[in-house]
Design a protein around this motif. Structure first.
Motif, PDB file in Angstrom:
ATOM      1  N   TYR A  81       5.461 -30.590  94.028  1.00  0.00           N
ATOM      2  CA  TYR A  81       5.106 -31.893  93.584  1.00  0.00           C
ATOM      3  C   TYR A  81       5.837 -31.778  92.850  1.00  0.00           C
ATOM      4  O   TYR A  81       6.484 -33.604  92.882  1.00  0.00           O
ATOM      5  N   LEU A  82       7.457 -32.173  93.029  1.00  0.00           N
ATOM      6  CA  LEU A  82       8.712 -31.896  93.024  1.00  0.00           C
ATOM      7  C   LEU A  82       9.499 -33.207  93.492  1.00  0.00           C
ATOM      8  O   LEU A  82       9.734 -34.018  93.815  1.00  0.00           O
ATOM      9  N   GLU A  83       8.771 -32.609  95.157  1.00  0.00           N
ATOM     10  CA  GLU A  83       9.382 -33.954  96.133  1.00  0.00           C
ATOM     11  C   GLU A  83       8.870 -34.915  96.318  1.00  0.00           C
ATOM     12  O   GLU A  83       8.800 -35.793  96.112  1.00  0.00           O
ATOM     13  N   ARG A  84       7.117 -34.809  96.062  1.00  0.00           N
ATOM     14  CA  ARG A  84       6.361 -36.325  95.950  1.00  0.00           C
ATOM     15  C   ARG A  84       6.835 -36.688  94.650  1.00  0.00           C
ATOM     16  O   ARG A  84       7.039 -38.648  94.589  1.00  0.00           O
ATOM     17  N   ASP A  85       7.667 -36.531  93.450  1.00  0.00           N
ATOM     18  CA  ASP A  85       7.915 -36.756  92.018  1.00  0.00           C
ATOM     19  C   ASP A  85       9.468 -37.267  92.286  1.00  0.00           C
ATOM     20  O   ASP A  85       9.637 -38.443  91.919  1.00  0.00           O
ATOM     21  N   TYR A  86      10.178 -37.036  93.258  1.00  0.00           N
ATOM     22  CA  TYR A  86      11.960 -37.284  93.588  1.00  0.00           C
ATOM     23  C   TYR A  86      11.206 -38.482  94.678  1.00  0.00           C
ATOM     24  O   TYR A  86      12.389 -39.692  94.943  1.00  0.00           O
ATOM     25  N   ARG A  87      10.120 -38.525  95.908  1.00  0.00           N
ATOM     26  CA  ARG A  87       9.449 -39.680  96.958  1.00  0.00           C
ATOM     27  C   ARG A  87       9.801 -41.031  96.046  1.00  0.00           C
ATOM     28  O   ARG A  87       9.945 -41.851  96.011  1.00  0.00           O
ATOM     29  N   LYS A  88       8.769 -40.167  94.775  1.00  0.00           N
ATOM     30  CA  LYS A  88       8.305 -41.875  93.825  1.00  0.00           C
ATOM     31  C   LYS A  88       9.569 -41.950  93.332  1.00  0.00           C
ATOM     32  O   LYS A  88       9.497 -44.028  93.192  1.00  0.00           O
ATOM     33  N   LYS A  89       9.996 -41.436  92.871  1.00  0.00           N
ATOM     34  CA  LYS A  89      11.440 -41.988  91.901  1.00  0.00           C
ATOM     35  C   LYS A  89      12.166 -42.612  93.094  1.00  0.00           C
ATOM     36  O   LYS A  89      12.546 -43.864  92.736  1.00  0.00           O
ATOM     37  N   LEU A  90      12.761 -42.682  93.773  1.00  0.00           N
ATOM     38  CA  LEU A  90      13.537 -43.104  95.146  1.00  0.00           C
ATOM     39  C   LEU A  90      12.678 -44.680  95.477  1.00  0.00           C
ATOM     40  O   LEU A  90      13.414 -45.386  95.253  1.00  0.00           O
ATOM     41  N   LEU A  91      11.109 -44.579  95.110  1.00  0.00           N
ATOM     42  CA  LEU A  91      10.366 -45.677  95.849  1.00  0.00           C
ATOM     43  C   LEU A  91      10.796 -46.469  95.122  1.00  0.00           C
ATOM     44  O   LEU A  91      10.884 -47.568  95.074  1.00  0.00           O
ATOM     45  N   GLU A  92      10.524 -46.362  93.276  1.00  0.00           N
ATOM     46  CA  GLU A  92      11.159 -46.651  92.405  1.00  0.00           C
ATOM     47  C   GLU A  92      11.953 -47.812  92.365  1.00  0.00           C
ATOM     48  O   GLU A  92      12.107 -48.632  92.004  1.00  0.00           O
ATOM     49  N   VAL A  93      13.390 -47.218  92.690  1.00  0.00           N
ATOM     50  CA  VAL A  93      14.744 -46.846  92.336  1.00  0.00           C
ATOM     51  C   VAL A  93      14.457 -48.177  93.205  1.00  0.00           C
ATOM     52  O   VAL A  93      15.351 -49.186  93.434  1.00  0.00           O
ATOM     53  N   ARG A  94      14.356 -48.294  94.813  1.00  0.00           N
ATOM     54  CA  ARG A  94      14.855 -48.893  95.715  1.00  0.00           C
ATOM     55  C   ARG A  94      13.875 -50.647  95.508  1.00  0.00           C
ATOM     56  O   ARG A  94      14.354 -51.397  96.187  1.00  0.00           O
ATOM     57  N   LEU A  95      12.517 -50.223  94.979  1.00  0.00           N
ATOM     58  CA  LEU A  95      12.308 -51.158  94.863  1.00  0.00           C
ATOM     59  C   LEU A  95      13.069 -52.640  93.746  1.00  0.00           C
ATOM     60  O   LEU A  95      12.742 -54.016  93.627  1.00  0.00           O
ATOM     61  N   LYS A  96      13.182 -51.417  92.841  1.00  0.00           N
ATOM     62  CA  LYS A  96      14.032 -52.722  91.657  1.00  0.00           C
ATOM     63  C   LYS A  96      15.546 -52.788  92.222  1.00  0.00           C
ATOM     64  O   LYS A  96      16.148 -54.010  92.229  1.00  0.00           O
ATOM     65  N   ASN A  97      15.907 -52.134  93.380  1.00  0.00           N
ATOM     66  CA  ASN A  97      17.101 -52.641  93.957  1.00  0.00           C
ATOM     67  C   ASN A  97      16.921 -53.560  94.635  1.00  0.00           C
ATOM     68  O   ASN A  97      17.246 -54.645  94.683  1.00  0.00           O
ATOM     69  N   GLU A 127      14.924 -55.808  94.174  1.00  0.00           N
ATOM     70  CA  GLU A 127      14.822 -57.441  93.177  1.00  0.00           C
ATOM     71  C   GLU A 127      16.053 -57.860  92.237  1.00  0.00           C
ATOM     72  O   GLU A 127      16.162 -58.818  92.168  1.00  0.00           O
ATOM     73  N   ILE A 128      16.864 -57.116  92.846  1.00  0.00           N
ATOM     74  CA  ILE A 128      17.717 -57.212  92.074  1.00  0.00           C
ATOM     75  C   ILE A 128      18.778 -57.570  93.793  1.00  0.00           C
ATOM     76  O   ILE A 128      18.926 -59.029  93.910  1.00  0.00           O
ATOM     77  N   ILE A 129      18.877 -57.217  94.823  1.00  0.00           N
ATOM     78  CA  ILE A 129      19.616 -57.508  96.101  1.00  0.00           C
ATOM     79  C   ILE A 129      18.924 -58.767  96.800  1.00  0.00           C
ATOM     80  O   ILE A 129      19.378 -59.730  96.794  1.00  0.00           O
ATOM     81  N   LEU A 130      17.407 -58.931  97.110  1.00  0.00           N
ATOM     82  CA  LEU A 130      16.541 -60.007  97.515  1.00  0.00           C
ATOM     83  C   LEU A 130      17.432 -61.708  96.963  1.00  0.00           C
ATOM     84  O   LEU A 130      18.006 -62.478  97.811  1.00  0.00           O
ATOM     85  N   PRO A 131      17.493 -61.986  94.999  1.00  0.00           N
ATOM     86  CA  PRO A 131      17.914 -62.820  95.444  1.00  0.00           C
ATOM     87  C   PRO A 131      19.510 -63.208  95.691  1.00  0.00           C
ATOM     88  O   PRO A 131      19.969 -64.253  96.633  1.00  0.00           O
ATOM     89  N   ILE A 132      20.467 -62.358  95.712  1.00  0.00           N
ATOM     90  CA  ILE A 132      21.324 -62.277  95.859  1.00  0.00           C
ATOM     91  C   ILE A 132      22.007 -61.976  97.756  1.00  0.00           C
ATOM     92  O   ILE A 132      22.358 -63.157  98.418  1.00  0.00           O
ATOM     93  N   ARG A 133      20.822 -62.023  98.501  1.00  0.00           N
ATOM     94  CA  ARG A 133      21.229 -62.008 100.001  1.00  0.00           C
ATOM     95  C   ARG A 133      20.466 -63.363  99.942  1.00  0.00           C
ATOM     96  O   ARG A 133      20.895 -64.144 100.963  1.00  0.00           O
TER      97      ARG A 133
END
Length: 178
Positions: A33-49, A51-57
């Protein structure tokens, strides 16, 4: 040891085994559960990044494409007029203009692939080299307009602009992103 003591120990062991099995199962489930939750949060952070990085690129690629267009010899020679300048003065002015444009856009390499940035650098060096080579073939008292003509003749004779490969590579990379 008496029979009573050994049966008590056996009873305790038999009672402890299911508890240990339940504990191990709970541990494994919690870990998953913790591992899956960690991966989910990591994916959310990457998606958020993203959204920010793509326009800059995208903006970085736009700026570098603009840089390449500005140093394309035909555009550069139109933008930087040779009027009233000697060939020596005009050469220095052109090279200064290229350096200023390059320095202004240097930080954009952070958002580009290494291959793309190397191609941009090569294009800039090719334009500088073309200007310098054409300058060296001019007579000592040549005018800036003579240098401009010689550079344009070289572009027409080679039928390839020194920035065209870099522009094509950047456009291909942009199409891969989108």
């Amino acid at each position: 040891m008496t029979t009573d003591t050994s049966s008590i120990v056996l009873l305790v062991l038999l009672s402890a085994i299911p508890a240990l099995l339940v504990g191990a199962a709970m541990y494994l489930l919690t870990q998953r559960y913790l591992e899956r939750d960690y991966r989910k949060k990591l994916l959310e952070v990457r998606l958020k990044n993203s959204e920010i990085i793509l326009p800059i690129r995208l903006q970085a690629y736009e700026r570098i494409i603009l840089f390449l267009e500005r140093i394309t010899p035909s555009n550069l020679l139109i933008r930087v007029s040779p009027a009233g300048l000697t060939a020596t003065e005009y050469q220095a002015h052109l090279l200064q203009e290229i350096r200023a444009e390059y320095t202004h856009n240097l930080s954009q390499q952070l958002y580009m692939s290494e291959v793309a940035w190397q191609q941009v650098k090569r294009a800039k060096e090719d334009v500088v080299s073309m200007i310098n080579q054409n300058y060296q073939h001019l007579p000592e008292k040549a005018r800036g307009t003579d240098l401009a003509k010689k550079v344009l003749e070289t572009v027409l004779h080679n039928e390839v602009d020194p920035t065209s490969q870099a522009l094509q590579l950047l456009k291909r990379e942009l199409h891969e992103i989108f």
